[in-house]
Scaffold this motif. Structure first.
Motif, PDB file in Angstrom:
ATOM      1  N   ASN A  35       1.196  -0.926  -0.362  1.00 16.50           N
ATOM      2  CA  ASN A  35       0.110   0.110   0.155  1.00 16.50           C
ATOM      3  C   ASN A  35       0.659   1.100   0.036  1.00 16.50           C
ATOM      4  O   ASN A  35       2.146   0.794   0.093  1.00 16.50           O
ATOM      5  CB  ASN A  35      -0.592  -0.440   1.370  1.00 16.50           C
ATOM      6  CG  ASN A  35       0.041   0.313   2.718  1.00 16.50           C
ATOM      7  OD1 ASN A  35       0.915   0.023   2.546  1.00 16.50           O
ATOM      8  ND2 ASN A  35      -0.947   0.160   3.756  1.00 16.50           N
ATOM      9  N   ALA A  36       0.137   2.257  -0.036  1.00 21.15           N
ATOM     10  CA  ALA A  36       0.711   3.765   0.327  1.00 21.15           C
ATOM     11  C   ALA A  36       1.546   4.116   0.918  1.00 21.15           C
ATOM     12  O   ALA A  36       2.993   4.453   1.417  1.00 21.15           O
ATOM     13  CB  ALA A  36      -0.365   5.471  -0.230  1.00 21.15           C
ATOM     14  N   LEU A  41       0.533  -5.904   1.045  1.00 19.61           N
ATOM     15  CA  LEU A  41      -0.800  -5.810   0.582  1.00 19.61           C
ATOM     16  C   LEU A  41      -1.446  -6.738   1.145  1.00 19.61           C
ATOM     17  O   LEU A  41      -0.432  -8.113   0.275  1.00 19.61           O
ATOM     18  CB  LEU A  41      -1.351  -5.261  -0.893  1.00 19.61           C
ATOM     19  CG  LEU A  41      -2.530  -5.542  -0.828  1.00 19.61           C
ATOM     20  CD1 LEU A  41      -3.122  -3.807  -0.875  1.00 19.61           C
ATOM     21  CD2 LEU A  41      -3.060  -5.425  -2.705  1.00 19.61           C
ATOM     22  N   TYR A  62      -5.153   0.446   3.844  1.00 18.58           N
ATOM     23  CA  TYR A  62      -3.626   2.437   4.097  1.00 18.58           C
ATOM     24  C   TYR A  62      -3.022   1.668   5.949  1.00 18.58           C
ATOM     25  O   TYR A  62      -2.220   1.439   5.503  1.00 18.58           O
ATOM     26  CB  TYR A  62      -4.411   3.659   4.622  1.00 18.58           C
ATOM     27  CG  TYR A  62      -3.682   4.947   3.976  1.00 18.58           C
ATOM     28  CD1 TYR A  62      -2.383   5.234   3.490  1.00 18.58           C
ATOM     29  CD2 TYR A  62      -3.071   5.224   5.739  1.00 18.58           C
ATOM     30  CE1 TYR A  62      -1.622   5.838   3.312  1.00 18.58           C
ATOM     31  CE2 TYR A  62      -1.888   6.418   5.487  1.00 18.58           C
ATOM     32  CZ  TYR A  62      -1.200   5.808   4.366  1.00 18.58           C
ATOM     33  OH  TYR A  62       0.009   6.835   4.254  1.00 18.58           O
ATOM     34  N   TRP A  83      -5.966  -4.312  -8.111  1.00 23.53           N
ATOM     35  CA  TRP A  83      -4.723  -3.999  -7.628  1.00 23.53           C
ATOM     36  C   TRP A  83      -4.102  -4.926  -8.111  1.00 23.53           C
ATOM     37  O   TRP A  83      -2.453  -4.726  -7.854  1.00 23.53           O
ATOM     38  CB  TRP A  83      -4.978  -5.505  -6.170  1.00 23.53           C
ATOM     39  CG  TRP A  83      -6.064  -3.793  -5.259  1.00 23.53           C
ATOM     40  CD1 TRP A  83      -6.848  -3.386  -4.543  1.00 23.53           C
ATOM     41  CD2 TRP A  83      -5.163  -3.056  -4.772  1.00 23.53           C
ATOM     42  NE1 TRP A  83      -6.969  -2.790  -4.106  1.00 23.53           N
ATOM     43  CE2 TRP A  83      -5.892  -2.193  -3.789  1.00 23.53           C
ATOM     44  CE3 TRP A  83      -3.574  -2.268  -4.472  1.00 23.53           C
ATOM     45  CZ2 TRP A  83      -5.018  -0.641  -3.331  1.00 23.53           C
ATOM     46  CZ3 TRP A  83      -2.768  -1.543  -3.758  1.00 23.53           C
ATOM     47  CH2 TRP A  83      -4.232  -0.969  -3.151  1.00 23.53           C
ATOM     48  N   LYS A  88       0.381   0.276  -8.192  1.00 26.99           N
ATOM     49  CA  LYS A  88       0.362   1.639  -7.789  1.00 26.99           C
ATOM     50  C   LYS A  88      -0.016   2.739  -7.598  1.00 26.99           C
ATOM     51  O   LYS A  88      -0.243   3.471  -7.042  1.00 26.99           O
ATOM     52  CB  LYS A  88       1.825   2.096  -8.437  1.00 26.99           C
ATOM     53  CG  LYS A  88       3.618   1.279  -7.837  1.00 26.99           C
ATOM     54  CD  LYS A  88       4.826   1.580  -8.724  1.00 26.99           C
ATOM     55  CE  LYS A  88       6.187   1.007  -8.225  1.00 26.99           C
ATOM     56  NZ  LYS A  88       6.747   1.329  -9.203  1.00 26.99           N
ATOM     57  N   ALA A  91      -2.872   1.982  -4.749  1.00 23.23           N
ATOM     58  CA  ALA A  91      -2.201   2.510  -3.643  1.00 23.23           C
ATOM     59  C   ALA A  91      -2.273   3.638  -3.645  1.00 23.23           C
ATOM     60  O   ALA A  91      -2.814   3.980  -2.156  1.00 23.23           O
ATOM     61  CB  ALA A  91      -0.311   1.818  -3.174  1.00 23.23           C
ATOM     62  N   ARG A  95      -4.485   5.837  -0.615  1.00 19.90           N
ATOM     63  CA  ARG A  95      -4.145   7.583   0.455  1.00 19.90           C
ATOM     64  C   ARG A  95      -4.734   8.237   0.340  1.00 19.90           C
ATOM     65  O   ARG A  95      -5.299   9.020   1.428  1.00 19.90           O
ATOM     66  CB  ARG A  95      -2.856   6.944  -0.212  1.00 19.90           C
ATOM     67  CG  ARG A  95      -1.954   8.615   0.458  1.00 19.90           C
ATOM     68  CD  ARG A  95      -0.640   8.958   0.259  1.00 19.90           C
ATOM     69  NE  ARG A  95      -0.113   9.585   0.786  1.00 19.90           N
ATOM     70  CZ  ARG A  95      -0.006  10.856   0.569  1.00 19.90           C
ATOM     71  NH1 ARG A  95      -0.670  11.600  -0.280  1.00 19.90           N
ATOM     72  NH2 ARG A  95       0.895  11.821   1.323  1.00 19.90           N
TER      73      ARG A  95
END
Length: 126
Positions: A35-36, A41, A62, A83, A88, A91, A95
């Protein structure tokens, strides 16, 4: 339209039944999808809502790296495929969702603000 998802979807092609959450999780094996916040994940079964802000759908992704997946649900299966295909982008969207909810102090997942509505439209229809 679905061509970019094809490589991820082929991972499910040998299954005789609908992909389970465990099947989705196995698709992450060997991939460094985070994730960000940099957390790995994970696909997990959807759990009952607690009403706590940190347990909301976007917050769990998150804060914990957990993407909740419902059984035999097309929407969630496509989310898994996206996903796997565009980690990216997903993510970054997650975020921004999390920050928008945090900034507005939203208490109710059913009443998203305009930023989250726009992000959802882009994410699910873009």
């Amino acid at each position: 339209m679905f061509e970019p998802l094809k490589p991820a979807g082929l991972g499910f092609s040998k299954l005789s039944n609908w992909p389970t959450v465990d099947d989705c999780q196995r698709m992450l094996a060997g991939k460094e999808i985070t994730n960000a916040a940099g957390l790995p994940l994970r696909f997990v079964s959807q759990s009952a809502r607690t009403g706590k802000p940190e347990d909301k759908y976007e917050a769990r992704i998150y804060l914990q790296g957990e993407v909740q997946v419902r059984n035999e649900n097309w929407h969630d299966l496509f989310n898994v495929l996206v996903w796997l295909t565009f980690p990216k982008s997903k993510a970054a969207l997650n975020r921004r969702h999390f920050l928008a909810a945090s900034e507005s102090g939203e208490k109710d997942e059913k009443n998203r603000g305009p930023v989250q509505d726009a992000l959802t439209l882009f994410d699910e229809g873009g």
